[in-house]
Design a protein around this motif. Sequence first.
Motif, short mmCIF file in Angstrom:
data_model
loop_
_atom_site.label_atom_id
_atom_site.label_comp_id
_atom_site.label_asym_id
_atom_site.label_seq_id
_atom_site.Cartn_x
_atom_site.Cartn_y
_atom_site.Cartn_z
N GLU A 69 73.04 194.14 -22.23
CA GLU A 69 73.46 193.27 -21.28
C GLU A 69 73.13 192.19 -21.71
O GLU A 69 72.43 191.35 -22.06
CB GLU A 69 71.78 194.30 -20.29
CG GLU A 69 72.04 195.89 -20.45
CD GLU A 69 70.96 196.41 -19.96
OE1 GLU A 69 69.58 195.86 -19.87
OE2 GLU A 69 70.45 197.74 -19.98
N ALA A 88 76.09 192.64 -13.32
CA ALA A 88 75.76 192.54 -14.70
C ALA A 88 76.03 193.01 -16.17
O ALA A 88 77.64 193.80 -15.46
CB ALA A 88 74.40 193.41 -14.45
N ARG A 116 71.71 203.57 -16.54
CA ARG A 116 70.69 202.57 -16.66
C ARG A 116 70.65 201.11 -15.88
O ARG A 116 70.00 200.69 -15.25
CB ARG A 116 70.66 202.83 -18.19
CG ARG A 116 69.75 201.31 -18.46
CD ARG A 116 69.91 200.54 -20.10
NE ARG A 116 68.79 199.66 -20.39
CZ ARG A 116 67.99 199.11 -20.09
NH1 ARG A 116 66.77 200.28 -19.83
NH2 ARG A 116 67.62 198.05 -20.20
N LEU A 117 71.88 200.25 -16.05
CA LEU A 117 72.39 199.19 -15.27
C LEU A 117 71.83 199.89 -13.93
O LEU A 117 71.02 198.94 -13.30
CB LEU A 117 73.31 198.37 -16.10
CG LEU A 117 73.65 198.12 -17.41
CD1 LEU A 117 75.25 198.27 -17.55
CD2 LEU A 117 72.70 196.98 -17.59
N LYS A 120 68.40 200.15 -12.42
CA LYS A 120 67.79 198.29 -12.42
C LYS A 120 68.07 198.07 -10.95
O LYS A 120 69.20 197.28 -9.95
CB LYS A 120 67.98 197.44 -13.09
CG LYS A 120 68.19 197.73 -14.68
CD LYS A 120 68.64 196.43 -15.78
CE LYS A 120 68.21 196.85 -17.20
NZ LYS A 120 68.33 195.57 -17.73
N PRO A 121 66.45 197.80 -10.18
CA PRO A 121 66.66 196.94 -8.80
C PRO A 121 67.72 195.37 -9.17
O PRO A 121 67.81 194.16 -9.66
CB PRO A 121 65.35 196.06 -8.83
CG PRO A 121 64.32 197.12 -9.86
CD PRO A 121 65.31 197.25 -10.66
N VAL A 123 70.70 195.38 -9.20
CA VAL A 123 72.59 195.60 -9.51
C VAL A 123 73.32 196.19 -8.81
O VAL A 123 72.55 197.35 -8.35
CB VAL A 123 71.88 195.91 -11.48
CG1 VAL A 123 73.51 195.81 -11.83
CG2 VAL A 123 71.61 194.96 -12.39
N HIS A 186 65.06 205.01 -13.06
CA HIS A 186 63.97 204.15 -14.02
C HIS A 186 64.29 204.44 -15.27
O HIS A 186 63.98 205.26 -15.61
CB HIS A 186 63.14 203.34 -14.06
CG HIS A 186 62.34 204.14 -13.72
ND1 HIS A 186 61.89 205.33 -13.04
CD2 HIS A 186 60.68 204.16 -14.79
CE1 HIS A 186 61.00 205.90 -13.52
NE2 HIS A 186 60.40 205.26 -14.92
N TYR A 187 64.34 203.33 -16.60
CA TYR A 187 64.30 204.35 -17.62
C TYR A 187 63.12 203.26 -17.90
O TYR A 187 62.85 202.16 -17.33
CB TYR A 187 65.43 203.11 -18.56
CG TYR A 187 66.72 204.62 -17.98
CD1 TYR A 187 66.31 205.14 -19.08
CD2 TYR A 187 67.62 204.21 -17.84
CE1 TYR A 187 67.89 206.08 -18.94
CE2 TYR A 187 68.78 204.97 -17.57
CZ TYR A 187 68.89 206.21 -18.33
OH TYR A 187 69.62 206.82 -18.22
N SER A 188 62.13 203.43 -18.76
CA SER A 188 61.38 202.61 -19.88
C SER A 188 60.96 203.76 -21.27
O SER A 188 61.22 204.07 -21.97
CB SER A 188 60.11 203.11 -18.99
OG SER A 188 59.61 204.73 -19.08
N PRO A 194 59.12 198.62 -18.70
CA PRO A 194 60.53 198.88 -17.67
C PRO A 194 61.44 198.37 -18.82
O PRO A 194 60.98 196.99 -19.42
CB PRO A 194 60.90 198.03 -16.71
CG PRO A 194 59.79 198.06 -16.26
CD PRO A 194 58.17 197.44 -16.83
#
Length: 195
Positions: A69, A88, A116-117, A120-121, A123, A186-188, A194
């Motif tokens: 990314e 992104a 996933r992308l 993200k806040p 994007v 979200h992904y963590s 995060p």
Amino acid sequence: MRFTFRCVEPRGDAALLHSWVTRPYASFWGMLAAGVDDVADEYAAIQASGHHHALLGLDAGVPAFLVEEYLPASSPLATAYPVRPGDAGMHLLVAPPSNAPESGFTTAVMDAVLARLFAKPGVDRIVVEPDVRNTRIHALNERLGFRPAGVVALPDKDALLSFCSRNDYLAARAANPFTAPAPPAHYSDSNGAPL
């Protein structure tokens, strides 16, 4: 989710990544002649850049793909098109196929990466710039909602610049449901931080 993500560890993952990026199918990755130390150095620089980040995608805990990314405004794309807030960039390399390749696997991987992308806040749009000769990835990109915007000259290639808005991705997903469930919030990582 079927796939999970973890940060690339440049030294620890170098041998694995080297075994992927030096195979003929990965020729567009540009590392066919790289040694293990070259791969480690490349990913150490990526992870330290502050604007480019590499992750391993895991399938049931087994490394299955590499995703990078990046911020287009801090990349060679900054002079190739008018970068917007919310853009992104993304690169994707799937591991070499097994003896029994799974139909639709690469599509499921790409779907998980885009989900996933977009989770993200901030994007709003994903940018890709594959080599113009890489027709297989062009077809996959279009299937998942990318729209070609033309060829741009980058330092290492002539690239087909393409964009995928959140709406285009969701429309592609609705028209061609993939095997993955709906995108997560979200992904963590394994500690809950995060990614």
